[in-house]
Motif scaffolding. Structure first.
Motif, PDB file in Angstrom:
ATOM      1  N   GLU A 136       0.831  -1.204   0.000  1.00  0.00           N
ATOM      2  CA  GLU A 136       0.000   0.000   0.000  1.00  0.00           C
ATOM      3  C   GLU A 136       0.870   1.261   0.000  1.00  0.00           C
ATOM      4  O   GLU A 136       0.622   2.205  -0.761  1.00  0.00           O
ATOM      5  N   ILE A 137       1.903   1.258   0.831  1.00  0.00           N
ATOM      6  CA  ILE A 137       2.812   2.397   0.916  1.00  0.00           C
ATOM      7  C   ILE A 137       3.551   2.592  -0.409  1.00  0.00           C
ATOM      8  O   ILE A 137       3.663   3.710  -0.915  1.00  0.00           O
ATOM      9  N   GLN A 138       4.044   1.493  -0.982  1.00  0.00           N
ATOM     10  CA  GLN A 138       4.778   1.565  -2.238  1.00  0.00           C
ATOM     11  C   GLN A 138       3.881   2.001  -3.382  1.00  0.00           C
ATOM     12  O   GLN A 138       4.303   2.763  -4.257  1.00  0.00           O
ATOM     13  N   ASN A 139       2.635   1.548  -3.391  1.00  0.00           N
ATOM     14  CA  ASN A 139       1.696   1.949  -4.437  1.00  0.00           C
ATOM     15  C   ASN A 139       1.401   3.445  -4.342  1.00  0.00           C
ATOM     16  O   ASN A 139       1.376   4.143  -5.362  1.00  0.00           O
ATOM     17  N   ALA A 140       1.187   3.941  -3.144  1.00  0.00           N
ATOM     18  CA  ALA A 140       0.937   5.377  -2.966  1.00  0.00           C
ATOM     19  C   ALA A 140       2.143   6.187  -3.437  1.00  0.00           C
ATOM     20  O   ALA A 140       1.991   7.226  -4.097  1.00  0.00           O
ATOM     21  N   PHE A 141       3.338   5.719  -3.118  1.00  0.00           N
ATOM     22  CA  PHE A 141       4.556   6.390  -3.564  1.00  0.00           C
ATOM     23  C   PHE A 141       4.632   6.388  -5.092  1.00  0.00           C
ATOM     24  O   PHE A 141       4.927   7.417  -5.717  1.00  0.00           O
ATOM     25  N   ALA A 142       4.386   5.231  -5.703  1.00  0.00           N
ATOM     26  CA  ALA A 142       4.459   5.127  -7.165  1.00  0.00           C
ATOM     27  C   ALA A 142       3.458   6.060  -7.835  1.00  0.00           C
ATOM     28  O   ALA A 142       3.786   6.725  -8.828  1.00  0.00           O
ATOM     29  N   GLN A 143       2.236   6.120  -7.309  1.00  0.00           N
ATOM     30  CA  GLN A 143       1.223   7.008  -7.877  1.00  0.00           C
ATOM     31  C   GLN A 143       1.658   8.467  -7.785  1.00  0.00           C
ATOM     32  O   GLN A 143       1.505   9.236  -8.732  1.00  0.00           O
ATOM     33  N   LYS A 144       2.198   8.853  -6.647  1.00  0.00           N
ATOM     34  CA  LYS A 144       2.672  10.232  -6.457  1.00  0.00           C
ATOM     35  C   LYS A 144       3.836  10.519  -7.398  1.00  0.00           C
ATOM     36  O   LYS A 144       3.912  11.599  -7.996  1.00  0.00           O
ATOM     37  N   LEU A 145       4.747   9.567  -7.552  1.00  0.00           N
ATOM     38  CA  LEU A 145       5.882   9.737  -8.446  1.00  0.00           C
ATOM     39  C   LEU A 145       5.424   9.923  -9.888  1.00  0.00           C
ATOM     40  O   LEU A 145       5.938  10.782 -10.610  1.00  0.00           O
ATOM     41  N   ILE A 146       4.437   9.144 -10.311  1.00  0.00           N
ATOM     42  CA  ILE A 146       3.905   9.263 -11.667  1.00  0.00           C
ATOM     43  C   ILE A 146       3.340  10.666 -11.890  1.00  0.00           C
ATOM     44  O   ILE A 146       3.618  11.304 -12.910  1.00  0.00           O
ATOM     45  N   VAL A 147       2.552  11.148 -10.937  1.00  0.00           N
ATOM     46  CA  VAL A 147       1.954  12.480 -11.054  1.00  0.00           C
ATOM     47  C   VAL A 147       3.038  13.555 -11.083  1.00  0.00           C
ATOM     48  O   VAL A 147       2.992  14.481 -11.899  1.00  0.00           O
ATOM     49  N   GLU A 148       4.018  13.441 -10.197  1.00  0.00           N
ATOM     50  CA  GLU A 148       5.089  14.436 -10.104  1.00  0.00           C
ATOM     51  C   GLU A 148       5.975  14.447 -11.353  1.00  0.00           C
ATOM     52  O   GLU A 148       6.431  15.490 -11.780  1.00  0.00           O
ATOM     53  N   PRO A 180      -3.641  12.452 -23.440  1.00  0.00           N
ATOM     54  CA  PRO A 180      -2.324  12.753 -22.884  1.00  0.00           C
ATOM     55  C   PRO A 180      -1.735  11.547 -22.161  1.00  0.00           C
ATOM     56  O   PRO A 180      -2.448  10.745 -21.586  1.00  0.00           O
ATOM     57  N   ALA A 181      -0.423  11.439 -22.205  1.00  0.00           N
ATOM     58  CA  ALA A 181       0.276  10.314 -21.576  1.00  0.00           C
ATOM     59  C   ALA A 181       0.087  10.302 -20.074  1.00  0.00           C
ATOM     60  O   ALA A 181       0.048   9.256 -19.454  1.00  0.00           O
ATOM     61  N   ALA A 182      -0.029  11.458 -19.451  1.00  0.00           N
ATOM     62  CA  ALA A 182      -0.215  11.516 -17.998  1.00  0.00           C
ATOM     63  C   ALA A 182      -1.515  10.830 -17.596  1.00  0.00           C
ATOM     64  O   ALA A 182      -1.605  10.164 -16.584  1.00  0.00           O
ATOM     65  N   GLY A 183      -2.542  10.973 -18.405  1.00  0.00           N
ATOM     66  CA  GLY A 183      -3.807  10.317 -18.130  1.00  0.00           C
ATOM     67  C   GLY A 183      -3.675   8.813 -18.192  1.00  0.00           C
ATOM     68  O   GLY A 183      -4.245   8.078 -17.412  1.00  0.00           O
ATOM     69  N   LYS A 184      -2.847   8.342 -19.134  1.00  0.00           N
ATOM     70  CA  LYS A 184      -2.609   6.909 -19.241  1.00  0.00           C
ATOM     71  C   LYS A 184      -1.816   6.419 -18.041  1.00  0.00           C
ATOM     72  O   LYS A 184      -2.110   5.402 -17.480  1.00  0.00           O
ATOM     73  N   ALA A 185      -0.789   7.166 -17.659  1.00  0.00           N
ATOM     74  CA  ALA A 185       0.077   6.745 -16.566  1.00  0.00           C
ATOM     75  C   ALA A 185      -0.648   6.781 -15.224  1.00  0.00           C
ATOM     76  O   ALA A 185      -0.481   5.913 -14.395  1.00  0.00           O
ATOM     77  N   SER A 186      -1.450   7.797 -14.990  1.00  0.00           N
ATOM     78  CA  SER A 186      -2.096   7.913 -13.671  1.00  0.00           C
ATOM     79  C   SER A 186      -3.149   6.851 -13.467  1.00  0.00           C
ATOM     80  O   SER A 186      -3.472   6.527 -12.346  1.00  0.00           O
TER      81      SER A 186
END
Length: 189
Positions: A136-148, A180-186
């Motif tokens: 859960e912690i790693q997934n939250a980090f990955a999601q934040k990293l993708i957005v950033e 947009p690619a960000a939409g795909k990644a998020s």
């Protein structure tokens, strides 16, 4: 002479008992690490399947639209069947191989005291809790990293996609080019 033989026997017995204790500790550590070992085996089985699915997804775009969905479902079913058959085989072999590879390395590289400390950590409530919350912690980090990272990487990703399509002589599908690619990644997990 009897004293010397007795002393030698005691030394051999002590060394054997020490090795037995280390082996028992390593066996307990391997048992505690069984889920991680099984996950490695699963990952090894899934890796080529995922690569094949990606390649198939690209190839599906070349098929007529009316055949894409059915063909995609068939390929997905075949790949899932492969993974379902491969995972148990790899998991079984991994568990059989672990003592002679991982276990041997642990016996060689760790002292008995270090093995005891490692086992205590693996069996500790703190480690067990960490193992439960880590995904859960790693997934939250990955999601934040993708957005950033999206603002910096999206233009480069789009340029790469265009260049690859150009190299292959393929024009961009309207739905993908406008998204947009960000939409795909998020949306990825």
């Amino acid at each position: 002479m009897k004293k010397t033989l007795l002393m030698a026997a005691l030394v051999v017995a002590a060394v054997g008992a020490h090795a037995q204790t280390k082996k028992q500790l390593v066996d307990k550590i391997l048992a505690a690490q069984q889920p991680a070992i099984e996950n490695i085996a699963k990952s090894i089985a899934e890796r080529p399947a995922l690569q094949m699915m990606q390649a198939a997804g690209n190839a599906l775009q070349q098929l007529p639209a009316d055949k894409r969905e059915a063909t995609g479902k068939q390929i997905e079913a075949d790949v899932r069947k492969f993974v379902d058959e491969a995972v148990p085989v790899l998991r079984d072999r991994a568990m059989k191989l672990a003592p002679s590879t991982l276990g041997a390395q642990m016996e060689e590289k760790f002292t008995e005291e270090e093995l005891k400390a490692l086992l205590a950590w693996l069996e500790s409530p703190v480690n067990k809790k960490y193992q439960q919350v880590a995904p859960e912690i790693q997934n939250a980090f990955a999601q934040k990293l993708i957005v950033e990272a999206a603002p910096a990487l999206d233009p480069k990703l789009q340029a790469l996609q265009s260049k690859v399509r150009s190299t292959l002589g393929i024009s961009a599908p309207a739905t993908e080019a406008s998204r947009p690619a960000a939409g795909k990644a998020s949306g990825a997990k």
